[in-house]
Enzyme design. Structure first.
Site, PDB file in Angstrom:
ATOM      1  N   HIS B  79       0.844  -1.199   0.000  1.00 55.25           N
ATOM      2  CA  HIS B  79       0.000   0.000   0.000  1.00 55.25           C
ATOM      3  C   HIS B  79       0.877   1.246   0.000  1.00 55.25           C
ATOM      4  O   HIS B  79       1.973   1.260   0.601  1.00 55.25           O
ATOM      5  CB  HIS B  79      -0.998   0.001   1.163  1.00 55.25           C
ATOM      6  N   ASP B  81      -0.249   4.320   0.993  1.00 53.65           N
ATOM      7  CA  ASP B  81      -0.681   5.351   1.939  1.00 53.65           C
ATOM      8  C   ASP B  81      -0.042   5.169   3.311  1.00 53.65           C
ATOM      9  O   ASP B  81       0.515   4.111   3.626  1.00 53.65           O
ATOM     10  CB  ASP B  81      -2.203   5.384   2.061  1.00 53.65           C
ATOM     11  N   ASP B 109       5.996   1.347   7.485  1.00 54.42           N
ATOM     12  CA  ASP B 109       4.634   0.905   7.128  1.00 54.42           C
ATOM     13  C   ASP B 109       4.098   1.760   6.003  1.00 54.42           C
ATOM     14  O   ASP B 109       3.396   2.714   6.225  1.00 54.42           O
ATOM     15  CB  ASP B 109       3.735   0.987   8.369  1.00 54.42           C
ATOM     16  N   GLU B 139      -5.083   1.845   2.612  1.00 48.72           N
ATOM     17  CA  GLU B 139      -5.075   0.643   3.442  1.00 48.72           C
ATOM     18  C   GLU B 139      -5.259   0.994   4.905  1.00 48.72           C
ATOM     19  O   GLU B 139      -5.735   0.171   5.690  1.00 48.72           O
ATOM     20  CB  GLU B 139      -3.740  -0.093   3.253  1.00 48.72           C
ATOM     21  N   GLU B 140      -4.892   2.227   5.291  1.00 45.70           N
ATOM     22  CA  GLU B 140      -4.868   2.607   6.709  1.00 45.70           C
ATOM     23  C   GLU B 140      -6.202   3.150   7.207  1.00 45.70           C
ATOM     24  O   GLU B 140      -6.268   3.711   8.302  1.00 45.70           O
ATOM     25  CB  GLU B 140      -3.774   3.668   6.950  1.00 45.70           C
ATOM     26  N   GLU B 168       4.259  -5.891   3.991  1.00 49.18           N
ATOM     27  CA  GLU B 168       4.153  -5.371   5.366  1.00 49.18           C
ATOM     28  C   GLU B 168       5.438  -5.677   6.133  1.00 49.18           C
ATOM     29  O   GLU B 168       6.112  -6.673   5.867  1.00 49.18           O
ATOM     30  CB  GLU B 168       2.965  -6.031   6.084  1.00 49.18           C
ATOM     31  N   HIS B 342       3.210   3.390  12.737  1.00 44.93           N
ATOM     32  CA  HIS B 342       2.285   4.403  13.284  1.00 44.93           C
ATOM     33  C   HIS B 342       2.914   5.199  14.435  1.00 44.93           C
ATOM     34  O   HIS B 342       2.294   6.138  14.929  1.00 44.93           O
ATOM     35  CB  HIS B 342       0.958   3.780  13.769  1.00 44.93           C
TER      36      HIS B 342
END
Lengths: 365, 365
Positions: B79, B81, B109, B139-140, B168, B342
């Protein structure tokens, strides 16, 4: 030629009317907490016009009293305010199998009680005790706004007496004193983690099971105080915890309400709870001690005899505790069923009002 | 003479650069979920300019693929984003005792994984399998916005293959499949009453003790699927109840998250929970089945051999489950520590990126 604008006339109250009629007239003057001005004005004007009592005022609290030099003084107190109106003002009369009802906001909580006390001002040519009447504002809202509390701070001497009677609805029975009430928060702690790896964290909500187990397993006591049996209660009134749907929560809080017999002081009630929840993170947020029924005083015994039924304990916290804190024994006594208070169809049975007035007249004559 | 205003130029990406350099370039193009347009444009432009792959686009998802007629096709997906930026773009390099780190939102991430896959487009002159690259958006955020899900709905054939690898962060290990996850509400009921007369009511929060007891006493299983041990988890992630400080509550809701091994179907997971909470009022609010690791397929075994370490189970739910639902076995594999995702100081160790690229080159050459 134009006349100056005039304020709407204050409706005149007839204190010599039947107390059910007077109840209706009081209900028809809206007096939601904070907006009691018109009703307080009407009460003050009627007391000035129709009695020779000394009349005092503090904000929207109106006080009237005799000065007869009697050896004892009785205080009769009622709040003028109501919870918000829900299409139930003006009052209407409804008949059913049980009789005729006055349906209105405030009918039972507590304009019927106010009407009994107001009517009494014109029914006692030679009272056996000096009498102080207290009609006050803002009982139905936060404690710090309470009009009786304000009068107690500003003019504690206005509330002095040997016995106080609060006109809260008691179905015409004498209800003595009141339970105390306190609230506290019990918080459990843990450690946040992503719920996909729960074993890295420590679930605070799961720990709250220990708190709920204590509450669920607790057997509340019934404690006899001055001859009346006070039933205690311990309950969660709220619970909250959680961060997000994928997070192990690190905190959970249970909000607990403990209702305790008036034989326990505030400190004793707190100590009792701290022992019960030993080891937990506790924080008290509210503490209102109860009031002993004070039924051992001769003046109270005479009142109970005049009413003619056995007294009962009062479970809910009422402003009798404010009198108790001033050293004045206090009872609850008024027409109407307390369970109808605040209901949208709040109502009082019309034929239950005059007997309360009669009992007070008998006692004080 | 005036020239027409021009849009800011899309930064050019050099796919043949060192993958750590490419990671940094990807991090420096902000791409918070819903705002991936510039990055998708840059990726699409670089693929067109620097490879002879077929390039497709759906919204801000960019797909590139070979058509070599190989007997097997591998899908590499990442992903584009990130979660919101917290003063951590552009990227910076930080040295500590462990080495040199690239600190930036998205570093782990999963722009390092994206960089590995993008670099691979220029490193495979004669791949042993056909390859499809998928770089997708959103995706988030909420599942219904997920770009991979949208491509699966619009163009399921673009995602066809014999094995999918999701980039990932797995610290360069192969993490197979993923646990499933579901959430449900367990609600207890009671009867409201004034807390001064608690015995008239029935406390729903006290009944929730039974729910929490089940959760606290539950021993989650560890289930081996295709050789990998999946650790399950059952947790309250929220609890709420309460009406007011003086009311016995009539309802309390516990919000539960169950993470279950990929050997259980959605229906089996639900049945397992319904048996555990038999007799309670339950409502499922979310159900995402897991993905089996699929490590028994020859192509997967060859990949594991190329990486050279034992595969691990993946606990968190990832988009491998979307491939699994399309019938494509899927693994997680990428540089970086998932626990740093994150975080405000999100970072990836620079020297961990190239080895991932090397393993893929070894496997696919």
């Amino acid at each position: 030629m134009t006349s100056a604008p005039t304020a709407p006339a204050t409706p005149a109250l007839d204190l010599s009317a039947d107390p059910a009629e007077l109840t209706r007239a009081l209900c028809d003057i809206p007096s939601v907490s904070g907006d009691e001005h018109a009703l307080a004005d009407a009460v003050e004007a009627a007391l000035h016009a129709q009695t020779d009592l000394e009349v005092l005022r503090d904000g929207d609290a109106v006080i009237a009293r005799t000065h007869l030099g009697r050896s004892r003084r009785v205080v009769l107190a009622g709040h003028l305010d109501t919870v918000p109106i829900r299409d139930n003002v003006p009052a209407r009369l409804v008949d059913d199998a049980d009789g005729r009802w006055l349906v209105a906001r405030g009918a039972v909580d507590m304009k019927a009680g106010d009407a009994v006390f107001l009517a009494l001002t014109t029914r006692l040519p030679r009272p056996a005790a000096d009498v102080t009447w207290v009609f006050y504002d803002q009982e139905e809202v936060a404690a710090e706004r309470n009009g009786l509390g304000r009068v107690a701070r500003n003019h504690p001497d206005w509330l002095a007496g040997d016995l106080a009677i609060l006109g809260e609805p008691t179905d015409g029975r004498v209800e003595g004193g009141c339970n105390g009430t306190c609230r506290f928060l019990v918080t459990t702690h843990g450690r946040r983690a992503h719920s996909a790896r729960a074993w890295v964290g420590d679930n605070a909500i799961h720990h709250a099971a220990d708190v709920l187990d204590v509450l669920r397993d607790f057997r509340p006591e019934t404690i006899t105080v001055d001859g009346l049996a006070y039933r205690e209660g311990l309950n969660a009134v709220g619970i909250s915890g959680g961060v997000a749907g994928n997070v192990i929560p690190d905190e959970c809080t249970v909000h607990v309400n403990y209702r305790f017999a008036p034989s326990r002081s505030a400190a004793e009630a707190e100590q009792h709870m701290r022992a019960l929840f030993a080891g937990f993170d506790m924080r008290f947020v509210d503490m209102s001690p109860g009031a002993r029924p004070g039924l051992d005083a001769p003046v109270a015994r005479e009142f109970v005899a005049a009413v003619g039924t056995d007294p009962l304990p009062k479970y809910g916290w009422t402003d009798v505790a404010r009198f108790s804190a001033l050293g004045v024994p206090a009872l609850n006594y008024g027409p109407g069923d307390a369970l109808l208070a605040h209901a949208d169809d709040e109502r009082v049975r019309v034929d239950t009002i005059a007997p309360c007035l009669d009992a007070l007249v008998t006692w004080l004559s």
